[in-house]
Design an enzyme around this catalytic site. Structure first.
Site, PDB file in Angstrom:
ATOM      1  N   GLU A  62       0.846  -1.196   0.000  1.00 19.89           N
ATOM      2  CA  GLU A  62       0.000   0.000   0.000  1.00 19.89           C
ATOM      3  C   GLU A  62       0.876   1.239   0.000  1.00 19.89           C
ATOM      4  O   GLU A  62       1.917   1.241   0.664  1.00 19.89           O
ATOM      5  CB  GLU A  62      -0.854   0.031   1.281  1.00 19.89           C
ATOM      6  CG  GLU A  62      -1.672  -1.208   1.486  1.00 19.89           C
ATOM      7  CD  GLU A  62      -2.352  -1.241   2.858  1.00 19.89           C
ATOM      8  OE1 GLU A  62      -2.284  -0.240   3.595  1.00 19.89           O
ATOM      9  OE2 GLU A  62      -2.937  -2.282   3.178  1.00 19.89           O
ATOM     10  N   LYS A  79       2.398   4.469   1.316  1.00 17.78           N
ATOM     11  CA  LYS A  79       2.486   4.980   2.693  1.00 17.78           C
ATOM     12  C   LYS A  79       2.172   6.469   2.634  1.00 17.78           C
ATOM     13  O   LYS A  79       3.005   7.282   2.218  1.00 17.78           O
ATOM     14  CB  LYS A  79       3.875   4.716   3.278  1.00 17.78           C
ATOM     15  CG  LYS A  79       3.983   5.087   4.737  1.00 17.78           C
ATOM     16  CD  LYS A  79       5.272   4.555   5.337  1.00 17.78           C
ATOM     17  CE  LYS A  79       5.320   4.719   6.845  1.00 17.78           C
ATOM     18  NZ  LYS A  79       5.124   6.082   7.316  1.00 17.78           N
ATOM     19  N   ASP A 124       1.603  10.222   3.559  1.00 21.98           N
ATOM     20  CA  ASP A 124       2.302  11.106   4.486  1.00 21.98           C
ATOM     21  C   ASP A 124       1.297  12.049   5.144  1.00 21.98           C
ATOM     22  O   ASP A 124       1.147  13.199   4.751  1.00 21.98           O
ATOM     23  CB  ASP A 124       3.372  11.885   3.728  1.00 21.98           C
ATOM     24  CG  ASP A 124       4.425  12.440   4.662  1.00 21.98           C
ATOM     25  OD1 ASP A 124       4.358  12.164   5.872  1.00 21.98           O
ATOM     26  OD2 ASP A 124       5.314  13.157   4.188  1.00 21.98           O
ATOM     27  N   TYR A 177      -6.894   2.246   5.782  1.00 26.12           N
ATOM     28  CA  TYR A 177      -5.980   1.144   5.494  1.00 26.12           C
ATOM     29  C   TYR A 177      -6.095  -0.021   6.476  1.00 26.12           C
ATOM     30  O   TYR A 177      -5.259  -0.919   6.454  1.00 26.12           O
ATOM     31  CB  TYR A 177      -4.533   1.620   5.396  1.00 26.12           C
ATOM     32  CG  TYR A 177      -4.019   2.425   6.586  1.00 26.12           C
ATOM     33  CD1 TYR A 177      -3.936   1.865   7.853  1.00 26.12           C
ATOM     34  CD2 TYR A 177      -3.599   3.730   6.422  1.00 26.12           C
ATOM     35  CE1 TYR A 177      -3.465   2.590   8.926  1.00 26.12           C
ATOM     36  CE2 TYR A 177      -3.114   4.472   7.493  1.00 26.12           C
ATOM     37  CZ  TYR A 177      -3.051   3.889   8.738  1.00 26.12           C
ATOM     38  OH  TYR A 177      -2.588   4.624   9.789  1.00 26.12           O
ATOM     39  N   LYS A 208      10.907   2.737   2.892  1.00 29.10           N
ATOM     40  CA  LYS A 208      11.043   4.192   2.842  1.00 29.10           C
ATOM     41  C   LYS A 208      11.810   4.589   1.594  1.00 29.10           C
ATOM     42  O   LYS A 208      12.848   3.999   1.297  1.00 29.10           O
ATOM     43  CB  LYS A 208      11.804   4.682   4.078  1.00 29.10           C
ATOM     44  CG  LYS A 208      10.994   4.617   5.360  1.00 29.10           C
ATOM     45  CD  LYS A 208       9.877   5.634   5.302  1.00 29.10           C
ATOM     46  CE  LYS A 208       9.334   5.990   6.649  1.00 29.10           C
ATOM     47  NZ  LYS A 208       9.819   7.115   7.306  1.00 29.10           N
ATOM     48  N   CYS A 225      14.965  48.054   1.563  1.00 30.89           N
ATOM     49  CA  CYS A 225      14.643  47.090   0.508  1.00 30.89           C
ATOM     50  C   CYS A 225      15.917  46.725  -0.260  1.00 30.89           C
ATOM     51  O   CYS A 225      16.665  47.620  -0.664  1.00 30.89           O
ATOM     52  CB  CYS A 225      13.615  47.702  -0.431  1.00 30.89           C
ATOM     53  SG  CYS A 225      13.384  46.718  -1.917  1.00 30.89           S
ATOM     54  N   CYS A 242      15.378  48.464  -4.007  1.00 33.77           N
ATOM     55  CA  CYS A 242      15.279  49.912  -4.246  1.00 33.77           C
ATOM     56  C   CYS A 242      15.754  50.745  -3.057  1.00 33.77           C
ATOM     57  O   CYS A 242      15.726  51.973  -3.116  1.00 33.77           O
ATOM     58  CB  CYS A 242      13.848  50.284  -4.611  1.00 33.77           C
ATOM     59  SG  CYS A 242      12.703  50.143  -3.217  1.00 33.77           S
ATOM     60  N   CYS A 257       8.651  46.068   1.583  1.00 40.36           N
ATOM     61  CA  CYS A 257       9.124  47.283   0.928  1.00 40.36           C
ATOM     62  C   CYS A 257       7.871  48.059   0.558  1.00 40.36           C
ATOM     63  O   CYS A 257       7.031  47.554  -0.178  1.00 40.36           O
ATOM     64  CB  CYS A 257       9.915  46.935  -0.332  1.00 40.36           C
ATOM     65  SG  CYS A 257      10.122  48.369  -1.406  1.00 40.36           S
ATOM     66  N   CYS A 273       8.957  50.125  -6.646  1.00 36.41           N
ATOM     67  CA  CYS A 273      10.170  49.329  -6.476  1.00 36.41           C
ATOM     68  C   CYS A 273      10.316  48.379  -7.672  1.00 36.41           C
ATOM     69  O   CYS A 273       9.400  47.611  -7.972  1.00 36.41           O
ATOM     70  CB  CYS A 273      10.076  48.525  -5.186  1.00 36.41           C
ATOM     71  SG  CYS A 273      11.308  47.219  -5.061  1.00 36.41           S
TER      72      CYS A 273
HETATM   73  S1  IVH Z   1      -0.549   0.428   8.768  1.00 36.34           S
HETATM   74  C1  IVH Z   1       0.908  -1.840  11.509  1.00 36.34           C
HETATM   75  N1  IVH Z   1      -0.813   1.422   6.361  1.00 36.34           N
HETATM   76  O1  IVH Z   1       2.532   5.083   8.824  1.00 36.34           O
HETATM   77  C2  IVH Z   1       0.021  -0.724  11.574  1.00 36.34           C
HETATM   78  N2  IVH Z   1       0.138   2.791   8.058  1.00 36.34           N
HETATM   79  O2  IVH Z   1       4.936   4.390  10.290  1.00 36.34           O
HETATM   80  C3  IVH Z   1       0.606   0.532  11.107  1.00 36.34           C
HETATM   81  N3  IVH Z   1       0.716   5.048   7.313  1.00 36.34           N
HETATM   82  O3  IVH Z   1       1.190   5.423  12.046  1.00 36.34           O
HETATM   83  C4  IVH Z   1      -0.304   1.250  10.275  1.00 36.34           C
HETATM   84  N4  IVH Z   1       0.049   4.802   5.229  1.00 36.34           N
HETATM   85  O4  IVH Z   1       0.265   6.909  10.161  1.00 36.34           O
HETATM   86  C5  IVH Z   1      -0.398   1.637   7.626  1.00 36.34           C
HETATM   87  N5  IVH Z   1      -1.112   2.188   4.192  1.00 36.34           N
HETATM   88  C6  IVH Z   1      -0.720   2.396   5.437  1.00 36.34           C
HETATM   89  C7  IVH Z   1      -0.167   3.640   5.847  1.00 36.34           C
HETATM   90  C8  IVH Z   1       0.244   3.790   7.172  1.00 36.34           C
HETATM   91  C9  IVH Z   1       0.573   5.639   6.101  1.00 36.34           C
HETATM   92  C10 IVH Z   1       1.303   5.675   8.498  1.00 36.34           C
HETATM   93  C11 IVH Z   1       0.471   5.586   9.741  1.00 36.34           C
HETATM   94  C12 IVH Z   1       1.332   4.887  10.763  1.00 36.34           C
HETATM   95  C13 IVH Z   1       2.700   5.135  10.215  1.00 36.34           C
HETATM   96  C14 IVH Z   1       3.647   4.069  10.674  1.00 36.34           C
END
Ligand code: IVH
Length: 676
Positions: free
Chosen positions: A122, A124, A126, A232, A320, A416, A419, A434, A439
């Site tokens: 999945e 991840k 942010d 998720y 990551k 500034c 100018c 400014c 300017c």
């Molecule tokens: S699963 C095992 N699935 O990542 C349960 N987390 O580093 C952990 N996050 O606190 C959560 N996308 O905020 C899961 N598809 C995803 C995610 C996800 C983002 C974040 C979430 C978690 C953090 C862990």
């Protein structure tokens, strides 16, 4: 006092709630609306009115409560029934494979030899982890992750997120859904633009914006800063059993929860590694930020057997992306002048390779941020560049703060940098300015903005050309662009006859841009692209806008009293009025075209376009319809007055025929418009 609502009112309210939620889900979750905006608004309003007239029918799970709840005085703590876990990281193919080997080892010790893993991969997201609690299908409480054991109750803000269902059908008695709340990139950019226009500080990145929003006490604030959700997983659930994580995701999706479409189930280790390595190149194509890939074991029984070490489950890992941050030395801080005279710090750095390019200059956000983080020349600083984002200095590197004999903290200049006019700082604003309207630094920004894509969209008038034209003394205000002749341009360095003629043609052709764009292009503080269009709609001419009071301006959608006062003040400025007069005299559109909404041959009529018309483009047809007072929506319903169909019309035509909506071809549309 209202008397108890009769049963038919009660039924209608129920029906409306269902319909509004259903259509909100089609729009926000599935991105596939079935009805037009007007029709949705009508349903919503009817529901609102009925609830106002019959307060005894009010219910916290009504879609009208998405923005209406009262501010809370403080966030209360919530203990998670099942802890919200975090994830161990993997940063290379070897670490991913090592994670899988560890799982095999662990299971072997449990007596499970050679488990057949399938993996769910999945994106991840942010953002921020949250938990959503449903009792008998009704959303009753939402909380942040906090430290994983105890989070904070943010139900009032989560209710404002339209993709979170307030009520679900066929629900178990208790259901806890987990997911990530985030701000999409377009919403983030628009929010920052609005804030910058209103003289407020901007957010550093979408995550910070989402975090700052979700913990607000007043839900109205959250409603103004659109957040979204990807679900998720499931925390506690009573009365339903799943064998696989992917099954749980499908179940959630079927109940209206947004589940990301890029979730993939893979059968072997090599495929997982390949997918993770491949994701980095794709992240730029998303409309939200991700910082990696989460890989989970699909089989829930195996998950249970694997268990966790501390806070990290053994059955999942976060792949990551390689870091897009680097440490380098800050040589010096310089200041840029913005189009309103606003001064912005930027960093000159020891060149450093980050995110695929060499970075020598980076933004430093704003002066308050600079002060708060105590970033000084000579410090080692952390520089980031994610995707297409402009490089920025995030903070001093950890040891920098302890340095002895540090240089003085950079302060905004007293004069500034362009100018040399003494700078000022207005009360309540985050930047120093400014104040000199003439300017050259400011004028350059304003002129660039005028010609830019979102405003007058004059191709060939980029920042370099504007700079040259200013230095040659040919252009000082936006009106001067329209007075340029090919002869003048040919005398300018590196412009030949052909390009000179073409540029003049393009500049003249831009006189056709609608009034709203001209308003935006004029560089009125507080007027962004959307506000420009709304002001044009509401006031219809520059004279009416210039004569309007601050209160009248504040009646425009999206404009609050502060910004209204700011706009009003600028129309008291002789330079602004002179610019408006000049542009008008030059023949730019300083009035809205066509009928005001509610007048004209198509007023009150809703049209849907489908297929390719022989002569008119989609935009041209839309403009003509709007010009005649009509509306254009994207989906056919009983309330559609006409469907205009061209070649390869698709399902909208079928739907029109099914519902008995009259269908026109291009000639039919033109005929209607001509009857005006
Ligand atoms: S699963 C095992 N699935 O990542 C349960 N987390 O580093 C952990 N996050 O606190 C959560 N996308 O905020 C899961 N598809 C995803 C995610 C996800 C983002 C974040 C979430 C978690 C953090 C862990």
């Amino acid at each position: 006092m209202s008397t108890a609502a009769p049963d038919d009112v009660r039924r209608r309210v129920e029906e409306l709630r269902e319909q509004v939620e259903y259509h909100a889900r089609r729009y926000y979750v599935l991105d596939d609306p079935e009805i037009g905006d007007d029709e949705y608004d009508a349903l919503f309003r009817e529901l609102q009115e009925l609830e106002e007239r019959h307060p005894e029918l009010a219910s916290p799970d009504s879609p009208t409560k998405r923005v209406g709840s009262e501010p809370v005085s403080q966030l209360t703590k919530v203990r998670h029934e099942l802890p919200m876990l975090s994830l161990a990281n993997a940063r290379s193919a070897e670490e991913l494979r090592a994670w899988i080997a560890r799982m095999r080892g662990h299971l072997a010790r449990e007596g499970i030899e050679d488990p057949a893993f399938t993996y769910v991969c999945e994106p991840k997201i942010d953002g921020l982890a949250i938990s959503l609690l449903y009792e008998d299908g009704v959303f009753v409480r939402g909380a942040t992750r906090g430290n994983g054991e105890v989070g904070e109750d943010v139900t009032h803000n989560l209710r404002t997120i339209k993709s979170i269902p307030l009520r679900i059908a066929a629900a178990p008695p208790v259901l806890e859904v987990r997911g990530e709340v985030y701000m999409s990139l377009p919403d983030f950019t628009a929010l920052n633009e609005r804030r910058a226009e209103a003289g407020l500080s901007t957010f550093m990145n979408p995550r910070n914006a989402a975090a700052g929003t979700i913990r607000q006490l007043d839900p109205k604030l959250a409603a103004e800063r659109p957040l979204s959700l990807w679900s998720y997983g499931i925390g506690r659930v009573d009365g339903v059993r799943f064998g696989r994580h992917s099954e749980a995701l499908d179940w959630l999706r079927a109940r209206g929860f947004p589940v990301n479409e890029d979730v993939q189930v893979l059968g072997d280790e090599d495929a997982v590694v390949e997918l993770c390595l491949g994701w980095e190149g794709r992240r730029g194509a998303l409309t939200f930020e991700i910082d990696g890939v989460v890989v989970k074991v699909d089989d829930l029984e195996l998950q249970r057997r694997l268990g966790s070490v501390g806070r990290d489950p053994r059955w999942a890992v976060a792949w990551k992306f390689p870091p897009t941050t680097k440490v380098t030395t800050l040589q010096n801080v310089f200041w840029n002048v913005g189009k309103y005279g606003d001064l912005h710090p930027f960093a000159a750095l020891d060149p450093v390779h980050v995110g695929g390019v060499t970075v020598k200059l980076a933004t430093l956000h704003n002066e308050e941020d600079l002060r708060r983080k105590d970033i000084r020349p000579g410090d080692e600083v952390i520089v980031t560049r994610a995707g297409d984002v402009i490089p920025q200095v995030i903070s001093p590197a950890p040891h920098a703060v302890e340095r002895e004999g540090r240089q003085a903290p950079p302060e905004p200049p007293a004069q500034c940098p362009v100018c040399e006019t003494p700078t000022i700082k207005r009360e309540g604003e985050v930047f120093t300015r400014c104040p000199n309207r003439m300017c050259p630094g400011r004028r350059w920004q304003l002129l660039k903005h005028f010609a830019s894509e979102g405003a007058m969209d004059i191709e060939g008038l980029g920042e370099k050309q504007v700079d040259v034209l200013m230095r040659e003394g040919l252009v000082r205000t936006a009106g001067d662009f329209y007075r340029l002749t090919p002869e003048q341009l040919m005398n300018v360095e590196r412009i030949g006859e052909v390009s000179a003629n073409r540029l003049v043609e393009r500049i003249q052709a831009s006189k056709d841009r609608p009034f709203g764009r001209v308003l935006f292009g004029m560089g009125i503080e507080g007027v962004g692209g959307v506000t420009g269009r709304n002001l044009a709609q509401r006031f219809r001419s520059i004279d009416a806008l210039a004569a309007a009071s601050a209160e009248e301006i504040a009646e425009t959608p999206g404009i609050g009293p502060k910004v209204a006062a700011l706009i009003h003040e600028q129309f008291r400025d002789p330079d602004m009025l002179a610019l408006a007069e000049d542009l008008k005299a030059l023949g730019l559109r300083m009035e809205s075209e066509g009928a005001a909404p509610g007048e004209g041959v198509l007023s009150g009529k809703t049209l849907v376009l489908t297929g390719t018309l022989p002569d008119l483009t989609r935009e041209e047809a839309t403009e003509r319809i709007l010009g005649a007072g009509g509306r254009v929506t994207t989906s056919v319903s009983k309330k559609t007055d006409y469907v205009v169909a061209g070649e390869s019309p698709g399902s909208k035509l079928e739907k029109a025929e099914r519902l008995g909506v009259p269908v026109l071809d291009e000639a039919g549309l033109l005929g209607l418009l001509q009857s005006e």
